[in-house]
Design a protein around this motif. Sequence first.
Motif, PDB file in Angstrom:
ATOM      1  N   LYS A 353       0.831  -1.207   0.000  1.00 49.56           N
ATOM      2  CA  LYS A 353       0.000   0.000   0.000  1.00 49.56           C
ATOM      3  C   LYS A 353       0.863   1.255   0.000  1.00 49.56           C
ATOM      4  CE  LYS A 353      -4.180  -1.872   2.189  1.00 49.56           C
ATOM      5  NZ  LYS A 353      -5.097  -1.773   3.351  1.00 49.56           N
ATOM      6  N   ALA A 354       1.974   1.213   0.744  1.00 48.42           N
ATOM      7  CA  ALA A 354       2.872   2.362   0.772  1.00 48.42           C
ATOM      8  C   ALA A 354       3.476   2.601  -0.613  1.00 48.42           C
ATOM      9  CB  ALA A 354       3.979   2.140   1.804  1.00 48.42           C
ATOM     10  N   ASP A 356       2.168   1.687  -3.478  1.00 49.83           N
ATOM     11  CA  ASP A 356       1.098   2.186  -4.358  1.00 49.83           C
ATOM     12  C   ASP A 356       0.870   3.681  -4.139  1.00 49.83           C
ATOM     13  OD1 ASP A 356       0.778  -0.315  -5.418  1.00 49.83           O
ATOM     14  OD2 ASP A 356      -0.947  -0.849  -4.157  1.00 49.83           O
ATOM     15  N   LYS A 357       0.936   4.080  -2.879  1.00 44.80           N
ATOM     16  CA  LYS A 357       0.723   5.499  -2.573  1.00 44.80           C
ATOM     17  C   LYS A 357       1.857   6.345  -3.144  1.00 44.80           C
ATOM     18  CE  LYS A 357      -0.414   8.654   1.221  1.00 44.80           C
ATOM     19  NZ  LYS A 357      -0.735   8.774   2.663  1.00 44.80           N
ATOM     20  N   SER A 360       1.383   6.876  -6.826  1.00 41.67           N
ATOM     21  CA  SER A 360       0.201   7.630  -7.249  1.00 41.67           C
ATOM     22  C   SER A 360       0.427   9.144  -7.224  1.00 41.67           C
ATOM     23  CB  SER A 360      -0.984   7.295  -6.336  1.00 41.67           C
ATOM     24  OG  SER A 360      -0.752   7.808  -5.019  1.00 41.67           O
ATOM     25  N   TYR A 361       1.528   9.595  -6.662  1.00 43.51           N
ATOM     26  CA  TYR A 361       1.767  11.031  -6.443  1.00 43.51           C
ATOM     27  C   TYR A 361       2.562  11.612  -7.619  1.00 43.51           C
ATOM     28  CZ  TYR A 361       3.170  15.254  -3.841  1.00 43.51           C
ATOM     29  OH  TYR A 361       3.382  16.533  -3.423  1.00 43.51           O
ATOM     30  N   ALA A 388       1.323   2.965   4.292  1.00 38.10           N
ATOM     31  CA  ALA A 388       0.761   4.109   3.562  1.00 38.10           C
ATOM     32  C   ALA A 388       0.508   5.294   4.484  1.00 38.10           C
ATOM     33  CB  ALA A 388      -0.526   3.694   2.863  1.00 38.10           C
ATOM     34  N   GLN A 392       3.422  11.091   3.968  1.00 37.69           N
ATOM     35  CA  GLN A 392       2.657  12.338   3.954  1.00 37.69           C
ATOM     36  C   GLN A 392       3.155  13.217   2.820  1.00 37.69           C
ATOM     37  OE1 GLN A 392       2.649  14.219   7.812  1.00 37.69           O
ATOM     38  NE2 GLN A 392       2.581  12.253   8.885  1.00 37.69           N
ATOM     39  N   ARG A 418      -8.297  13.557  -7.978  1.00 36.53           N
ATOM     40  CA  ARG A 418      -7.317  12.547  -7.568  1.00 36.53           C
ATOM     41  C   ARG A 418      -6.249  13.159  -6.653  1.00 36.53           C
ATOM     42  NH1 ARG A 418      -7.338  10.318 -12.880  1.00 36.53           N
ATOM     43  NH2 ARG A 418      -5.442  11.470 -13.371  1.00 36.53           N
ATOM     44  N   GLU A 422      -5.584  11.984  -2.813  1.00 36.08           N
ATOM     45  CA  GLU A 422      -4.245  11.553  -2.357  1.00 36.08           C
ATOM     46  C   GLU A 422      -3.810  12.377  -1.146  1.00 36.08           C
ATOM     47  OE1 GLU A 422      -2.721  10.580  -6.902  1.00 36.08           O
ATOM     48  OE2 GLU A 422      -1.802  12.193  -5.726  1.00 36.08           O
ATOM     49  N   ASP A 425      -5.555  11.312   2.028  1.00 31.94           N
ATOM     50  CA  ASP A 425      -5.547   9.869   2.297  1.00 31.94           C
ATOM     51  C   ASP A 425      -6.885   9.186   1.994  1.00 31.94           C
ATOM     52  OD1 ASP A 425      -2.883   9.843   3.118  1.00 31.94           O
ATOM     53  OD2 ASP A 425      -3.428  10.430   5.155  1.00 31.94           O
ATOM     54  N   GLY A 426      -7.516   9.590   0.897  1.00 29.11           N
ATOM     55  CA  GLY A 426      -8.752   8.948   0.473  1.00 29.11           C
ATOM     56  C   GLY A 426      -9.980   9.377   1.250  1.00 29.11           C
TER      57      GLY A 426
END
Length: 451
Positions: A353-354, A356-357, A360-361, A388, A392, A418, A422, A425-426
């Motif tokens: 998850k981290a 993926d995060k 995504s940035y 994730a 920050q 989006r 992000e 945090d959703g």
Amino acid sequence: MAATQSPLRIFIVEDDHFYGELLKRHLELNPDNEVFLFQTGKECLDNLYKKPDVISLDYGLPDMRGDRVLKKIKEDYPDLPVIIVSGQEDIQTAVGLLKAGAYDYFVKDYDTKDRLWNAVNNIRQHKNLRVELDSLKNELGKKYAFRNIIKGNSPPLKKVFDRMDKAIRSNITVSITGETGTGKELVAKAIHYNSPRAKKPFIPINVSAIPNELIESELFGYEKGAFTGADTRKIGKFELANGGTLFLDEVAEMDMNMQTKLLRVIQEKELTRIGGHEVIKIDVRLIVATHRNLAEEVKKGNFRQDLYYRLLGLPIELPPLRNRGLDIILLAKHFAEQYCKENGLEPKVFTKKAQDKLMSYSYPGNVRELAAIVELATVMSDGNVIDAGDIQFSSAGLPSDILLEETTLADYNQKIIRYFLEKYDGNVVMTAKKLGIGKSTLYRMLKNKNI
């Protein structure tokens, strides 16, 4: 007398055999001194192939005068220290020999052997410092090997490596472009420390950080009394970089008047310090960098076209981090490992998850921003896992690239939504509140896979 670590090869050229033996035995009290005794200038010259570190040279030799021997030594070994030992105290002769390159001038008396001892020890210290400096520069070359400082395997980065490889094989000017934080100075250092100029200086200067009225004196230097406050002579960056590389960062920020002066120095390969008359020849490789499009700056009239063509040389464009794919994860792991070592922490790994995060940035601050994000995450995370929630993103506004490409309004809307999802945090409620839309509208967009 304690022995030093570095051996020193010493030639004593003295026609008085007894006096020569006296100097030789005195210097051999240090077992690290390897001393050779010669009685003529010819013997000395014939043995220079043994590469002495220092020569003690009698001025009054039977076959030739010391000044003639000194001249012949300096022709082939200009950096070899030669100490003249003379039976007469002649100030004019001493000054002439020192101007010709003699390291020192001693008059033969009871204290000569001790003065020679001290001079040899000073030369040894300088030799050790040179050896240490060369070793450090070799280490710098290893440190700045391309893949040691620029992490990644993405196709855009491989193109950069290919250009850098071409740059180190020639003396061509290099122009580096790319967004802030992409590592332009690191690329410049890597080129320098892998080039034939690696053992010469690398001098960086950020043009944008220096007021326009001071940039000329920074680059070209000035003489004492050139203007109010010029209490001493100042050597400029061009002179400091002589034989090496001058890195002009943010060169597009230079005003037109200074651009004209820079162009002349580049063309003529010489400069004159402010307030001076001496013409100083320079041998400097230029590497320039800017986050602006120099061709566009020329069209706008902000940058001289002739200087642009002089500086363009071999262009290297650094890709933004958002275009480097999985390099983001590779870099994040590198920074995490680095920061854990520096802070005495156990090694940490990123969860899926981290990762993926991180992917995504958009990273408007590029590699520099990623490094700061990962450093904070290593501190915020518990145990040996970075999740994730530990990551920050601190960008205050929209990402800098959001309007770089023309697209539809729907696409812009998706990018904006989006980005805020992000950032929070959703959190749909917070995102809807910040965008001034109903949360049900946002949920519907998510459900319909519009986002």
